[in-house]
Motif scaffolding. Sequence first.
Motif, PDB file in Angstrom:
ATOM      1  N   GLY A  47      13.413  -3.018  -0.646  1.00 28.43           N
ATOM      2  CA  GLY A  47      13.470  -2.774   0.719  1.00 28.43           C
ATOM      3  C   GLY A  47      12.709  -1.303   1.057  1.00 28.43           C
ATOM      4  O   GLY A  47      12.701  -1.027   2.114  1.00 28.43           O
ATOM      5  N   ARG A  48      12.308  -0.676  -0.092  1.00 33.93           N
ATOM      6  CA  ARG A  48      11.750   0.589   0.154  1.00 33.93           C
ATOM      7  C   ARG A  48      10.196   0.543  -0.397  1.00 33.93           C
ATOM      8  O   ARG A  48       9.480   0.986   0.296  1.00 33.93           O
ATOM      9  CB  ARG A  48      12.571   1.782  -0.521  1.00 33.93           C
ATOM     10  CG  ARG A  48      13.894   1.812  -0.160  1.00 33.93           C
ATOM     11  CD  ARG A  48      14.494   2.928  -0.834  1.00 33.93           C
ATOM     12  NE  ARG A  48      14.558   2.999  -2.168  1.00 33.93           N
ATOM     13  CZ  ARG A  48      13.924   3.919  -2.939  1.00 33.93           C
ATOM     14  NH1 ARG A  48      13.080   4.931  -2.801  1.00 33.93           N
ATOM     15  NH2 ARG A  48      14.034   3.837  -4.358  1.00 33.93           N
ATOM     16  N   PHE A  49      10.141  -0.164  -1.421  1.00 32.87           N
ATOM     17  CA  PHE A  49       8.786  -0.333  -2.038  1.00 32.87           C
ATOM     18  C   PHE A  49       8.030  -1.573  -1.738  1.00 32.87           C
ATOM     19  O   PHE A  49       8.629  -2.774  -1.575  1.00 32.87           O
ATOM     20  CB  PHE A  49       8.700  -0.266  -3.578  1.00 32.87           C
ATOM     21  CG  PHE A  49       9.117   0.995  -3.922  1.00 32.87           C
ATOM     22  CD1 PHE A  49       9.510   2.267  -3.110  1.00 32.87           C
ATOM     23  CD2 PHE A  49       8.935   1.567  -5.382  1.00 32.87           C
ATOM     24  CE1 PHE A  49       9.912   3.538  -3.616  1.00 32.87           C
ATOM     25  CE2 PHE A  49       9.106   2.863  -5.731  1.00 32.87           C
ATOM     26  CZ  PHE A  49       9.877   3.859  -4.914  1.00 32.87           C
ATOM     27  N   LEU A  50       6.793  -1.585  -1.612  1.00 38.94           N
ATOM     28  CA  LEU A  50       5.962  -2.975  -1.086  1.00 38.94           C
ATOM     29  C   LEU A  50       4.772  -3.006  -2.268  1.00 38.94           C
ATOM     30  O   LEU A  50       3.857  -2.012  -2.199  1.00 38.94           O
ATOM     31  CB  LEU A  50       5.529  -3.026   0.062  1.00 38.94           C
ATOM     32  CG  LEU A  50       4.686  -4.014   0.391  1.00 38.94           C
ATOM     33  CD1 LEU A  50       5.663  -5.321   0.672  1.00 38.94           C
ATOM     34  CD2 LEU A  50       4.074  -4.013   2.161  1.00 38.94           C
ATOM     35  N   ILE A  51       4.572  -4.000  -2.809  1.00 36.52           N
ATOM     36  CA  ILE A  51       3.509  -4.350  -3.857  1.00 36.52           C
ATOM     37  C   ILE A  51       2.795  -5.208  -3.004  1.00 36.52           C
ATOM     38  O   ILE A  51       3.283  -6.001  -2.458  1.00 36.52           O
ATOM     39  CB  ILE A  51       4.118  -4.636  -5.230  1.00 36.52           C
ATOM     40  CG1 ILE A  51       2.749  -4.867  -5.968  1.00 36.52           C
ATOM     41  CG2 ILE A  51       4.688  -6.068  -5.105  1.00 36.52           C
ATOM     42  CD1 ILE A  51       2.800  -5.093  -7.494  1.00 36.52           C
ATOM     43  N   SER A  52       1.265  -4.858  -3.006  1.00 35.29           N
ATOM     44  CA  SER A  52       0.249  -5.797  -2.602  1.00 35.29           C
ATOM     45  C   SER A  52      -1.098  -5.773  -3.508  1.00 35.29           C
ATOM     46  O   SER A  52      -1.220  -4.911  -4.242  1.00 35.29           O
ATOM     47  CB  SER A  52      -0.013  -5.452  -1.180  1.00 35.29           C
ATOM     48  OG  SER A  52      -0.534  -4.058  -1.252  1.00 35.29           O
ATOM     49  N   ARG A  53      -1.753  -6.776  -3.274  1.00 35.67           N
ATOM     50  CA  ARG A  53      -2.903  -6.877  -3.993  1.00 35.67           C
ATOM     51  C   ARG A  53      -4.176  -7.449  -3.281  1.00 35.67           C
ATOM     52  O   ARG A  53      -3.901  -8.175  -2.094  1.00 35.67           O
ATOM     53  CB  ARG A  53      -2.775  -7.401  -5.283  1.00 35.67           C
ATOM     54  CG  ARG A  53      -2.630  -9.011  -5.256  1.00 35.67           C
ATOM     55  CD  ARG A  53      -2.268  -9.591  -6.590  1.00 35.67           C
ATOM     56  NE  ARG A  53      -3.542  -9.509  -7.388  1.00 35.67           N
ATOM     57  CZ  ARG A  53      -3.281  -9.743  -8.704  1.00 35.67           C
ATOM     58  NH1 ARG A  53      -2.295  -9.939  -9.363  1.00 35.67           N
ATOM     59  NH2 ARG A  53      -4.337  -9.877  -9.569  1.00 35.67           N
ATOM     60  N   ASP A  54      -5.406  -6.687  -3.534  1.00 41.27           N
ATOM     61  CA  ASP A  54      -6.362  -7.058  -2.913  1.00 41.27           C
ATOM     62  C   ASP A  54      -7.385  -7.555  -3.840  1.00 41.27           C
ATOM     63  O   ASP A  54      -8.210  -6.878  -4.904  1.00 41.27           O
ATOM     64  CB  ASP A  54      -7.276  -6.389  -1.986  1.00 41.27           C
ATOM     65  CG  ASP A  54      -8.336  -6.595  -1.251  1.00 41.27           C
ATOM     66  OD1 ASP A  54      -8.988  -7.813  -1.637  1.00 41.27           O
ATOM     67  OD2 ASP A  54      -8.812  -6.121  -0.336  1.00 41.27           O
ATOM     68  N   ASN A  55      -7.655  -8.858  -4.215  1.00 35.39           N
ATOM     69  CA  ASN A  55      -8.348  -9.605  -5.311  1.00 35.39           C
ATOM     70  C   ASN A  55      -9.909  -9.342  -5.218  1.00 35.39           C
ATOM     71  O   ASN A  55     -10.653  -9.227  -6.227  1.00 35.39           O
ATOM     72  CB  ASN A  55      -7.988 -11.049  -5.589  1.00 35.39           C
ATOM     73  CG  ASN A  55      -6.573 -11.263  -6.421  1.00 35.39           C
ATOM     74  OD1 ASN A  55      -5.994 -10.038  -6.882  1.00 35.39           O
ATOM     75  ND2 ASN A  55      -6.071 -12.228  -6.506  1.00 35.39           N
ATOM     76  N   ASP A  56     -10.328  -9.266  -3.790  1.00 42.60           N
ATOM     77  CA  ASP A  56     -11.748  -9.073  -3.591  1.00 42.60           C
ATOM     78  C   ASP A  56     -11.998  -7.651  -4.072  1.00 42.60           C
ATOM     79  O   ASP A  56     -13.275  -7.335  -4.443  1.00 42.60           O
ATOM     80  CB  ASP A  56     -11.855  -9.283  -2.208  1.00 42.60           C
ATOM     81  CG  ASP A  56     -11.991 -10.719  -1.723  1.00 42.60           C
ATOM     82  OD1 ASP A  56     -11.570 -10.741  -0.405  1.00 42.60           O
ATOM     83  OD2 ASP A  56     -11.920 -11.370  -2.374  1.00 42.60           O
ATOM     84  N   LYS A  57     -11.116  -6.852  -4.201  1.00 39.80           N
ATOM     85  CA  LYS A  57     -11.536  -5.315  -4.343  1.00 39.80           C
ATOM     86  C   LYS A  57     -10.599  -4.851  -5.825  1.00 39.80           C
ATOM     87  O   LYS A  57     -11.043  -3.909  -6.395  1.00 39.80           O
ATOM     88  CB  LYS A  57     -10.738  -4.387  -3.634  1.00 39.80           C
ATOM     89  CG  LYS A  57     -11.341  -4.520  -2.071  1.00 39.80           C
ATOM     90  CD  LYS A  57     -10.751  -3.558  -1.308  1.00 39.80           C
ATOM     91  CE  LYS A  57     -11.402  -3.555  -0.055  1.00 39.80           C
ATOM     92  NZ  LYS A  57     -10.764  -2.539   1.184  1.00 39.80           N
ATOM     93  N   ASN A  58     -10.190  -5.931  -6.607  1.00 40.53           N
ATOM     94  CA  ASN A  58      -9.754  -6.030  -7.993  1.00 40.53           C
ATOM     95  C   ASN A  58      -8.517  -4.678  -7.991  1.00 40.53           C
ATOM     96  O   ASN A  58      -8.768  -4.039  -8.871  1.00 40.53           O
ATOM     97  CB  ASN A  58     -10.716  -5.675  -8.946  1.00 40.53           C
ATOM     98  CG  ASN A  58     -10.886  -6.798  -9.968  1.00 40.53           C
ATOM     99  OD1 ASN A  58     -10.182  -7.864  -9.430  1.00 40.53           O
ATOM    100  ND2 ASN A  58     -11.614  -6.682 -10.971  1.00 40.53           N
ATOM    101  N   THR A  59      -8.003  -4.696  -6.694  1.00 39.07           N
ATOM    102  CA  THR A  59      -7.018  -3.461  -6.663  1.00 39.07           C
ATOM    103  C   THR A  59      -5.508  -3.881  -6.441  1.00 39.07           C
ATOM    104  O   THR A  59      -5.285  -4.803  -5.498  1.00 39.07           O
ATOM    105  CB  THR A  59      -7.597  -2.767  -5.651  1.00 39.07           C
ATOM    106  OG1 THR A  59      -8.818  -1.948  -5.978  1.00 39.07           O
ATOM    107  CG2 THR A  59      -6.736  -1.362  -5.212  1.00 39.07           C
ATOM    108  N   VAL A  60      -4.599  -3.095  -6.772  1.00 36.13           N
ATOM    109  CA  VAL A  60      -3.157  -3.522  -6.478  1.00 36.13           C
ATOM    110  C   VAL A  60      -2.689  -2.073  -5.876  1.00 36.13           C
ATOM    111  O   VAL A  60      -2.925  -0.944  -6.509  1.00 36.13           O
ATOM    112  CB  VAL A  60      -2.462  -3.871  -7.652  1.00 36.13           C
ATOM    113  CG1 VAL A  60      -2.439  -2.951  -8.740  1.00 36.13           C
ATOM    114  CG2 VAL A  60      -1.243  -4.419  -7.300  1.00 36.13           C
ATOM    115  N   TYR A  61      -1.652  -2.245  -5.012  1.00 32.84           N
ATOM    116  CA  TYR A  61      -0.998  -1.113  -4.272  1.00 32.84           C
ATOM    117  C   TYR A  61       0.433  -1.122  -4.419  1.00 32.84           C
ATOM    118  O   TYR A  61       1.100  -2.371  -4.627  1.00 32.84           O
ATOM    119  CB  TYR A  61      -1.557  -1.331  -2.808  1.00 32.84           C
ATOM    120  CG  TYR A  61      -2.881  -1.303  -2.385  1.00 32.84           C
ATOM    121  CD1 TYR A  61      -3.539  -2.625  -2.301  1.00 32.84           C
ATOM    122  CD2 TYR A  61      -3.808  -0.264  -2.461  1.00 32.84           C
ATOM    123  CE1 TYR A  61      -5.009  -2.943  -2.018  1.00 32.84           C
ATOM    124  CE2 TYR A  61      -5.187  -0.257  -2.039  1.00 32.84           C
ATOM    125  CZ  TYR A  61      -5.637  -1.649  -1.945  1.00 32.84           C
ATOM    126  OH  TYR A  61      -7.159  -1.760  -1.736  1.00 32.84           O
TER     127      TYR A  61
END
Length: 124
Positions: free
Chosen positions: A66-80
């Motif tokens: 509820g406080r943290f959010l993981i996401s990723r952009d495979n086109d950029k090979n990046t996870v946030y």
Amino acid sequence: QVQLVESGGGLVQAGGSLSVSCTASGQIVLNNAMGWFRQAPGKEREFVAASNWNSGGIKYLDSVKGRFLISRDNDKNTVYLQMNSLKPEDTAVYYCASDSSPFAQTTPQAYAYWGQGTQVTVSS
């Protein structure tokens, strides 16, 4: 071989927000699960969040739900990792990790590649 480089982090007051990112190079991690872990001084490294290769199967440490959010952009090979409503107990070095399998795991032993870590400090 995979190289992971974190960026972001820093110092924030309690209740504030920070975002950290992790970019992979050397080998495409499109099909790999990616995770975030943290380690506070004198404590063991603990799981924070992880995502399957396709952004599914997301898992969170209970205390960050509820406080943290993981996401990723495979086109950029990046996870946030977007961190909101931060607390002093969130203070730690945050590490991203790449699994050799497509499915998110919560144990450090499951991850083959690690970044160098980035410091997140939350002041009270």
